[in-house]
Design a protein around this motif. Sequence first.
Motif, PDB file in Angstrom:
ATOM      1  N   HIS A   1       9.706  -3.366 -13.307  1.00 52.26           N
ATOM      2  CA  HIS A   1      10.801  -3.523 -14.592  1.00 52.26           C
ATOM      3  C   HIS A   1      10.372  -4.248 -15.323  1.00 52.26           C
ATOM      4  CE1 HIS A   1      13.099  -0.763 -11.859  1.00 52.26           C
ATOM      5  NE2 HIS A   1      13.203  -0.779 -12.317  1.00 52.26           N
ATOM      6  N   ALA A   2       9.862  -5.362 -14.942  1.00 57.52           N
ATOM      7  CA  ALA A   2       9.003  -6.434 -15.396  1.00 57.52           C
ATOM      8  C   ALA A   2       8.377  -6.662 -16.500  1.00 57.52           C
ATOM      9  CB  ALA A   2       8.551  -8.046 -14.459  1.00 57.52           C
ATOM     10  N   ILE A   3       7.152  -5.212 -16.045  1.00 58.82           N
ATOM     11  CA  ILE A   3       6.284  -4.507 -17.243  1.00 58.82           C
ATOM     12  C   ILE A   3       6.453  -3.787 -18.533  1.00 58.82           C
ATOM     13  CG2 ILE A   3       4.238  -3.039 -17.854  1.00 58.82           C
ATOM     14  CD1 ILE A   3       3.674  -3.680 -14.883  1.00 58.82           C
ATOM     15  N   GLU A   4       8.271  -3.450 -18.127  1.00 61.10           N
ATOM     16  CA  GLU A   4       9.184  -2.578 -19.443  1.00 61.10           C
ATOM     17  C   GLU A   4       9.877  -3.572 -19.851  1.00 61.10           C
ATOM     18  OE1 GLU A   4      11.236   1.204 -17.145  1.00 61.10           O
ATOM     19  OE2 GLU A   4      12.137   0.286 -18.151  1.00 61.10           O
ATOM     20  N   ALA A   5      10.342  -5.100 -19.196  1.00 60.74           N
ATOM     21  CA  ALA A   5      11.262  -5.691 -20.512  1.00 60.74           C
ATOM     22  C   ALA A   5      10.395  -6.692 -20.913  1.00 60.74           C
ATOM     23  CB  ALA A   5      11.936  -6.776 -18.845  1.00 60.74           C
ATOM     24  N   SER A   6       8.755  -6.446 -20.852  1.00 60.70           N
ATOM     25  CA  SER A   6       7.817  -7.510 -21.592  1.00 60.70           C
ATOM     26  C   SER A   6       7.675  -6.997 -22.808  1.00 60.70           C
ATOM     27  CB  SER A   6       6.522  -7.999 -20.287  1.00 60.70           C
ATOM     28  OG  SER A   6       5.623  -6.843 -20.126  1.00 60.70           O
ATOM     29  N   GLY A   7       7.827  -5.089 -22.406  1.00 55.46           N
ATOM     30  CA  GLY A   7       7.513  -4.160 -24.150  1.00 55.46           C
ATOM     31  C   GLY A   7       5.941  -4.227 -23.861  1.00 55.46           C
ATOM     32  N   ALA A   8       4.864  -5.240 -23.080  1.00 56.13           N
ATOM     33  CA  ALA A   8       2.997  -5.129 -23.093  1.00 56.13           C
ATOM     34  C   ALA A   8       3.257  -3.332 -22.917  1.00 56.13           C
ATOM     35  CB  ALA A   8       2.515  -6.014 -22.584  1.00 56.13           C
ATOM     36  N   GLU A   9       1.358  -3.558 -23.685  1.00 59.50           N
ATOM     37  CA  GLU A   9       1.583  -2.462 -23.851  1.00 59.50           C
ATOM     38  C   GLU A   9      -0.232  -2.164 -22.436  1.00 59.50           C
ATOM     39  OE1 GLU A   9       1.915  -2.118 -27.781  1.00 59.50           O
ATOM     40  OE2 GLU A   9       1.370  -0.017 -27.933  1.00 59.50           O
ATOM     41  N   VAL A  10      -0.543  -3.895 -23.118  1.00 61.41           N
ATOM     42  CA  VAL A  10      -1.945  -4.074 -22.446  1.00 61.41           C
ATOM     43  C   VAL A  10      -1.394  -4.322 -21.043  1.00 61.41           C
ATOM     44  CG1 VAL A  10      -3.957  -5.239 -22.600  1.00 61.41           C
ATOM     45  CG2 VAL A  10      -3.317  -3.873 -24.360  1.00 61.41           C
ATOM     46  N   VAL A  11      -1.763  -3.730 -20.111  1.00 61.41           N
ATOM     47  CA  VAL A  11      -1.263  -4.280 -18.391  1.00 61.41           C
ATOM     48  C   VAL A  11      -3.000  -4.494 -17.332  1.00 61.41           C
ATOM     49  CG1 VAL A  11      -0.504  -3.265 -16.426  1.00 61.41           C
ATOM     50  CG2 VAL A  11       0.202  -3.430 -18.377  1.00 61.41           C
ATOM     51  N   THR A  12      -3.496  -5.603 -17.015  1.00 62.72           N
ATOM     52  CA  THR A  12      -4.303  -5.566 -16.622  1.00 62.72           C
ATOM     53  C   THR A  12      -4.265  -5.600 -14.893  1.00 62.72           C
ATOM     54  OG1 THR A  12      -3.815  -8.276 -15.893  1.00 62.72           O
ATOM     55  CG2 THR A  12      -5.014  -7.880 -17.965  1.00 62.72           C
ATOM     56  N   VAL A  13      -5.552  -4.871 -14.377  1.00 63.05           N
ATOM     57  CA  VAL A  13      -5.362  -4.878 -13.324  1.00 63.05           C
ATOM     58  C   VAL A  13      -6.964  -5.648 -12.257  1.00 63.05           C
ATOM     59  CG1 VAL A  13      -3.840  -2.646 -12.653  1.00 63.05           C
ATOM     60  CG2 VAL A  13      -6.908  -2.638 -13.271  1.00 63.05           C
ATOM     61  N   ALA A  14      -7.199  -5.078 -11.318  1.00 60.17           N
ATOM     62  CA  ALA A  14      -8.155  -6.186 -10.361  1.00 60.17           C
ATOM     63  C   ALA A  14      -9.118  -4.585  -9.499  1.00 60.17           C
ATOM     64  CB  ALA A  14      -7.577  -7.426  -9.416  1.00 60.17           C
ATOM     65  N   VAL A  15     -10.370  -4.949  -9.759  1.00 60.37           N
ATOM     66  CA  VAL A  15     -10.627  -4.089  -8.947  1.00 60.37           C
ATOM     67  C   VAL A  15     -11.307  -4.174  -7.367  1.00 60.37           C
ATOM     68  CG1 VAL A  15     -13.265  -2.559  -8.477  1.00 60.37           C
ATOM     69  CG2 VAL A  15     -11.708  -3.300 -10.821  1.00 60.37           C
ATOM     70  N   ARG A  16     -10.768  -3.565  -6.179  1.00 64.05           N
ATOM     71  CA  ARG A  16     -10.740  -4.622  -5.220  1.00 64.05           C
ATOM     72  C   ARG A  16     -11.071  -2.730  -3.502  1.00 64.05           C
ATOM     73  NH1 ARG A  16     -11.246  -8.427  -7.993  1.00 64.05           N
ATOM     74  NH2 ARG A  16     -10.433 -10.155  -7.031  1.00 64.05           N
ATOM     75  N   ARG A  17     -11.761  -3.774  -3.078  1.00 65.36           N
ATOM     76  CA  ARG A  17     -12.009  -2.754  -1.811  1.00 65.36           C
ATOM     77  C   ARG A  17     -11.201  -1.572  -1.284  1.00 65.36           C
ATOM     78  NH1 ARG A  17     -15.838  -5.884   1.695  1.00 65.36           N
ATOM     79  NH2 ARG A  17     -18.079  -5.343   1.555  1.00 65.36           N
ATOM     80  N   VAL A  18     -10.256  -0.392  -1.471  1.00 65.72           N
ATOM     81  CA  VAL A  18     -10.043   0.398  -0.896  1.00 65.72           C
ATOM     82  C   VAL A  18      -9.287  -0.448   0.528  1.00 65.72           C
ATOM     83  CG1 VAL A  18      -9.116   2.732   0.184  1.00 65.72           C
ATOM     84  CG2 VAL A  18     -10.167   2.442  -2.374  1.00 65.72           C
ATOM     85  N   ASN A  19      -8.110   0.081   0.769  1.00 69.53           N
ATOM     86  CA  ASN A  19      -7.617  -0.311   2.274  1.00 69.53           C
ATOM     87  C   ASN A  19      -8.073   1.582   3.530  1.00 69.53           C
ATOM     88  OD1 ASN A  19      -6.384  -1.364   4.804  1.00 69.53           O
ATOM     89  ND2 ASN A  19      -4.216  -2.361   4.179  1.00 69.53           N
ATOM     90  N   LEU A  20      -9.010   0.942   4.151  1.00 66.03           N
ATOM     91  CA  LEU A  20      -9.608   2.258   4.606  1.00 66.03           C
ATOM     92  C   LEU A  20      -8.055   3.206   5.326  1.00 66.03           C
ATOM     93  CD1 LEU A  20     -12.797   1.594   5.756  1.00 66.03           C
ATOM     94  CD2 LEU A  20     -11.510   3.719   3.860  1.00 66.03           C
ATOM     95  N   ASP A  21      -7.044   1.477   6.184  1.00 63.32           N
ATOM     96  CA  ASP A  21      -5.564   2.297   6.836  1.00 63.32           C
ATOM     97  C   ASP A  21      -4.651   2.910   5.725  1.00 63.32           C
ATOM     98  OD1 ASP A  21      -7.495   2.052   8.677  1.00 63.32           O
ATOM     99  OD2 ASP A  21      -7.041  -0.113   8.742  1.00 63.32           O
TER     100      ASP A  21
END
Lengths: 267, 65
Positions: free
Chosen positions: A41-61
């Motif tokens: 909802h926050a991303i939607e309210a911000s009107g942002a088109e570019v959204v950052t994400v991080a690369v991390r290990r998959v949680n195997l469980d």
Amino acid sequence: MPLTTAVETIRDEPLTIGGRTFQSRLMVGTGKYPDMDTMVHAIEASGAEVVTVAVRRVNLDRSKESSVLHFLDPKKIFLLANTAGCYTAADAIRYARLAREAGFNDFVKLEVIGDEETLLPDVAGLLEAAKVLVPEGFKVLAYTNEDLVTALRLEDAGCAAVMPLASPIGSGLGLLNPFSVRTIKRRLHVPVIVDAGVGTASDACVTMEQGVDGILMNTAIAAAQDPVAMAHAMRLATIAGRAAFLAGRMQRREVAMPSSPTKGMLD
Amino acid sequence: MDVVINGEHKHIRGGTLLEVLEELELDPRAVVVEHNRKIVRRPALSEVTVATGDAIELVHFVGGG
């Protein structure tokens, strides 16, 4: 609340980075939200088109629950992977390559951190990594400090955008060095996106008033008491700051000058 | 066979990387695979066989700024 964007209400050009065009000059992160629903909802309210994400290990469980992509639609938003947490050029290069392999785009927000306490960038490592990634076809958006010479070197290395900080990551201290950020904007040809350090809407507004092309933030929204409401405020502030920059502010003066006529006063 | 997945020692049945993902109940479209420090693209997952002692990293996107 429906709001017109800066592009609709004032004469402004869309933001183009590495051949991609965006209407919103506000970019947001996806970390530190109290829950995924609030983040969406926050991303939607911000009107942002570019959204950052991080690369991390998959949680195997519990892999299915932990990926942010279960909550974001990559068709609607532009995913910008970062190399957050990397302290060497080699690590950042490794993370960038893994991120690209996810198959969304070849953009990377390049971070090489040089100091744990301040999370300030290692500019030598940053340049080293940029010089490897650019020839590999990456569109590098380099998170850097507000040093002009480093920014120039990053541009020379072929970065698609340079991202000087307003203040340290997650600090919320606002724009500490408007002069340097303005200088970087004046001297560079590639887009300048201020990344990190804004705390509240006025910080975003002042930052955009410097004439930079955009702003990226995460904690200021995610750690607000009401992240969705703050995302909305940041959207308005980014538009307001941009509009004020385009409008051109009045000259500062050290003495007062009346706004009302001095003639026509009663005897 | 014994391998190291995401820094943890694991005992798996083995086979190709695609079979390892199936064994771990991971969707190959949702993870990026690094095998002994080399990225293996999705179409090649069924062509690379895992050996004892191999280091496998399985990553994806999480929230970040």
